[in-house]
Motif scaffolding. Structure first.
Motif, PDB file in Angstrom:
ATOM      1  N   ASN A 268     -33.223  -3.797  63.977  1.00 50.99           N
ATOM      2  CA  ASN A 268     -33.493  -5.177  64.393  1.00 50.99           C
ATOM      3  C   ASN A 268     -34.697  -5.785  63.679  1.00 50.99           C
ATOM      4  O   ASN A 268     -35.029  -6.952  63.894  1.00 50.99           O
ATOM      5  CB  ASN A 268     -33.668  -5.259  65.909  1.00 50.99           C
ATOM      6  N   GLN A 269     -35.348  -5.000  62.835  1.00 53.27           N
ATOM      7  CA  GLN A 269     -36.420  -5.550  62.003  1.00 53.27           C
ATOM      8  C   GLN A 269     -35.887  -6.119  60.690  1.00 53.27           C
ATOM      9  O   GLN A 269     -36.640  -6.734  59.935  1.00 53.27           O
ATOM     10  CB  GLN A 269     -37.467  -4.476  61.689  1.00 53.27           C
ATOM     11  N   LEU A 270     -34.599  -5.895  60.429  1.00 52.11           N
ATOM     12  CA  LEU A 270     -33.973  -6.339  59.189  1.00 52.11           C
ATOM     13  C   LEU A 270     -32.970  -7.450  59.467  1.00 52.11           C
ATOM     14  O   LEU A 270     -32.524  -7.638  60.604  1.00 52.11           O
ATOM     15  CB  LEU A 270     -33.271  -5.161  58.508  1.00 52.11           C
ATOM     16  N   GLY A 271     -32.587  -8.167  58.425  1.00 54.74           N
ATOM     17  CA  GLY A 271     -31.586  -9.210  58.568  1.00 54.74           C
ATOM     18  C   GLY A 271     -30.201  -8.611  58.802  1.00 54.74           C
ATOM     19  O   GLY A 271     -29.935  -7.442  58.518  1.00 54.74           O
ATOM     20  N   GLU A 272     -29.310  -9.443  59.314  1.00 55.05           N
ATOM     21  CA  GLU A 272     -27.917  -9.049  59.499  1.00 55.05           C
ATOM     22  C   GLU A 272     -27.235  -9.023  58.134  1.00 55.05           C
ATOM     23  O   GLU A 272     -27.306  -9.989  57.379  1.00 55.05           O
ATOM     24  CB  GLU A 272     -27.198 -10.042  60.411  1.00 55.05           C
ATOM     25  N   VAL A 273     -26.582  -7.919  57.793  1.00 56.47           N
ATOM     26  CA  VAL A 273     -25.902  -7.823  56.502  1.00 56.47           C
ATOM     27  C   VAL A 273     -24.490  -8.400  56.613  1.00 56.47           C
ATOM     28  O   VAL A 273     -23.753  -8.104  57.568  1.00 56.47           O
ATOM     29  CB  VAL A 273     -25.868  -6.375  55.965  1.00 56.47           C
ATOM     30  N   VAL A 274     -24.126  -9.243  55.659  1.00 52.40           N
ATOM     31  CA  VAL A 274     -22.823  -9.903  55.654  1.00 52.40           C
ATOM     32  C   VAL A 274     -22.240  -9.821  54.248  1.00 52.40           C
ATOM     33  O   VAL A 274     -22.969  -9.648  53.265  1.00 52.40           O
ATOM     34  CB  VAL A 274     -22.945 -11.382  56.092  1.00 52.40           C
ATOM     35  N   ASP A 275     -20.934  -9.980  54.145  1.00 46.70           N
ATOM     36  CA  ASP A 275     -20.306  -9.924  52.827  1.00 46.70           C
ATOM     37  C   ASP A 275     -20.654 -11.182  52.038  1.00 46.70           C
ATOM     38  O   ASP A 275     -21.036 -12.218  52.590  1.00 46.70           O
ATOM     39  CB  ASP A 275     -18.791  -9.774  52.952  1.00 46.70           C
ATOM     40  N   THR A 276     -20.508 -11.082  50.738  1.00 42.22           N
ATOM     41  CA  THR A 276     -20.953 -12.161  49.849  1.00 42.22           C
ATOM     42  C   THR A 276     -20.168 -13.450  50.036  1.00 42.22           C
ATOM     43  O   THR A 276     -20.660 -14.523  49.693  1.00 42.22           O
ATOM     44  CB  THR A 276     -20.840 -11.706  48.382  1.00 42.22           C
ATOM     45  N   LYS A 277     -18.952 -13.371  50.596  1.00 41.58           N
ATOM     46  CA  LYS A 277     -18.110 -14.553  50.734  1.00 41.58           C
ATOM     47  C   LYS A 277     -17.967 -15.027  52.181  1.00 41.58           C
ATOM     48  O   LYS A 277     -17.243 -15.993  52.446  1.00 41.58           O
ATOM     49  CB  LYS A 277     -16.724 -14.270  50.161  1.00 41.58           C
ATOM     50  N   GLU A 278     -18.651 -14.379  53.102  1.00 42.97           N
ATOM     51  CA  GLU A 278     -18.518 -14.749  54.510  1.00 42.97           C
ATOM     52  C   GLU A 278     -19.114 -16.136  54.752  1.00 42.97           C
ATOM     53  O   GLU A 278     -20.176 -16.470  54.240  1.00 42.97           O
ATOM     54  CB  GLU A 278     -19.219 -13.711  55.396  1.00 42.97           C
ATOM     55  N   ARG A 279     -18.414 -16.943  55.570  1.00 42.12           N
ATOM     56  CA  ARG A 279     -18.777 -18.345  55.766  1.00 42.12           C
ATOM     57  C   ARG A 279     -19.385 -18.592  57.143  1.00 42.12           C
ATOM     58  O   ARG A 279     -18.926 -18.036  58.147  1.00 42.12           O
ATOM     59  CB  ARG A 279     -17.547 -19.239  55.569  1.00 42.12           C
ATOM     60  N   PHE A 280     -20.399 -19.462  57.182  1.00 47.60           N
ATOM     61  CA  PHE A 280     -21.068 -19.845  58.413  1.00 47.60           C
ATOM     62  C   PHE A 280     -21.240 -21.365  58.424  1.00 47.60           C
ATOM     63  O   PHE A 280     -21.361 -21.988  57.377  1.00 47.60           O
ATOM     64  CB  PHE A 280     -22.442 -19.162  58.516  1.00 47.60           C
TER      65      PHE A 280
END
Length: 457
Positions: A195-207
């Motif tokens: 929880n000290q790190l950012g959430e990892v997401v795939d390079t193409k995931e959309r928000f």
């Protein structure tokens, strides 16, 4: 009305922006970024960086901003931004050397080799792994510090949550390439919680864009935001997608040779880097600290910066190949591949009264490119190279690169991270190769082939 793609490339010296519609660049802008140097400490100020990003977006004409449907980010690798509460300290850059002495002692251990093989990130002071290790030993930050980087900072502002893509995460030294997740063993070693790190997401995931950010920047409320990837991986992909060349060479302030592969590959001895791009592509290669910064030093030390670059063709013409036996070891900034040592130093070899200032300038350029040849051979590139970066805006330097490497070099404006973002996310129809090809001069290359084996002895 066709939706537009907005690509934002956050490097270590500038922020570049491009608006692309149906494979056509309709608008581009850039803002210089100030970096601060305090001895081995090299950093940027987070608030200044964000303000530059806002300003460059606001420079886009309002009608074009209204067309934007997708925003994608490219960012420099290896940045570390400690966050304590709401306080964001400094963005430590890849070139920050505070962890240098500590990581020199660590890199010879069996654990270092194991961590490299899991992450594909070489053991060097550039990596967030090294920085966190150093700050942990120094007790510089409290236990509740969050370890972000440029990408998490941007995604927090644009989407309301700190996120980092797999590509940029794979250059931290904390990310397991096989599991596509933070590596628990490495986190335990550093005493870092997930929880000290950012959430990892795939390079193409959309928000969806944060509503207050959309309002502040005059962007449509349904704009989608994509974390994207690292600048190095996107430069390599732009070159590959546009030209078909899997291998690329970038010379900006620093240098990197990269090769697009379908499988991860690491070398425990030479420690090439291996970074994720998407599920079908990895970027394997080798970096050097010594690229355009060597020419900048030569301009300041041996000539006048205002006229130096325009006079390079004349300098090269006035001194013969090999600079009359003068050799230059270009390690002004330590060196990464294949030495991975901050202790490497630059020097002239075989300097005599017979040598002129022009010979010295030629030897500086030749020495830098001879060092690039080591990286090219380390990566195993035998075909043509797509080249990018400010170095190649001087045609004489592009031709000299082809002569020394013995490889055709294709220079095209599209070999840039913003285009790599667009190609990665939108997959437009591929057109034929564009750009200028510089083929090696056979006589010059034969001379350099003779010089190269003993150049650095």
């Amino acid at each position: 009305m066709e939706q537009a793609f907005l690509g934002i490339d956050i490097g270590t010296t500038a922020i570049k922006l491009g608006v692309i519609v149906e494979n056509h660049l309709l608008y581009q802008a850039s803002e210089e970024i100030r970096s601060y140097v305090e001895g081995p400490k090299k950093y940027q100020k987070p608030d200044e960086l964000l303000e530059h990003v806002k300003q460059v977006i606001l420079s886009v004409p309002r009608p074009l901003r209204n067309q934007i449907g997708t925003i994608g980010f490219s960012s420099a690798m290896h940045s570390l931004l400690p966050v304590v509460g709401e306080v964001k300290d400094a963005i430590y850059l890849w070139s920050d050397e505070q962890a240098g002495p500590l990581i020199e002692g660590f890199k010879g251990t069996a654990l270092a080799k194991q961590f490299y093989q899991k992450t594909g990130t070489p053991i060097h002071s550039m990596s967030p792994f090294a920085k966190i290790l150093f700050f942990g030993q120094q007790k510089k930050y409290p236990a509740n510090v969050r370890w972000w980087g440029i990408k998490e900072w941007m995604m927090d502002y644009f989407t309301g949550k700190a996120r980092i893509d797999y590509s940029t995460a794979s250059a931290t030294g904390l990310f397991n390439l096989k599991q596509l997740d933070w590596d628990q063993e490495i986190l335990d070693y550093l005493e870092v919680r997930r929880n000290q790190l950012g959430e990892v997401v795939d390079t193409k995931e959309r928000f969806t864009i944060d509503s207050s950010t959309a309002l502040a920047l005059g962007l449509p409320s349904d704009t989608e935001v994509i974390a994207g990837a690292s600048d190095g991986c996107l430069t390599a992909y732009a070159s590959f997608y546009r030209t078909g060349n899997t291998a690329s060479l970038t010379i900006g302030t620093s240098t990197a040779v990269r090769n697009i592969t379908q499988q991860p590959h690491v070398d425990p001895d030479k420690q090439n880097f291996c970074y994720y791009l998407d599920q079908d592509h990895y970027v394997v290669g080798a970096p050097s600290n010594n690229g355009g910064c060597v020419l900048a030093w030569a301009a300041e030390t041996l000539d006048t910066p205002e006229t130096f670059y325009s006079r390079i063709p004349a300098f090269l013409a006035a001194s013969p190949i090999g600079a009359k036996g003068l050799r230059f070891f270009p390690y002004l900034n330590g060196e990464r591949a294949p030495f991975w040592s901050a202790n490497k130093q630059a020097e002239f070899k075989h300097l005599t009264l017979a040598h002129t200032r022009t010979d010295m300038i030629r030897s500086v350029i030749e020495g830098m490119l001879m060092n690039v040849k080591i990286l090219v051979e380390m990566v195993g590139t035998k075909e043509g190279l797509s080249v990018s970066g400010g170095f190649f805006r001087t045609e004489a330097l592009t031709q000299l690169t082809a002569d020394i490497l013995g490889l055709p070099c294709l220079y095209a404006e599209e070999n840039e991270p913003i285009f790599g973002l667009y190609y990665l996310l939108e997959q437009p129809e591929k057109s034929g190769k564009s750009g200028t090809v510089f083929s090696p001069n056979e006589t010059a290359n034969a001379n350099y082939q003779t010089i190269f084996p003993t150049y650095f002895e």
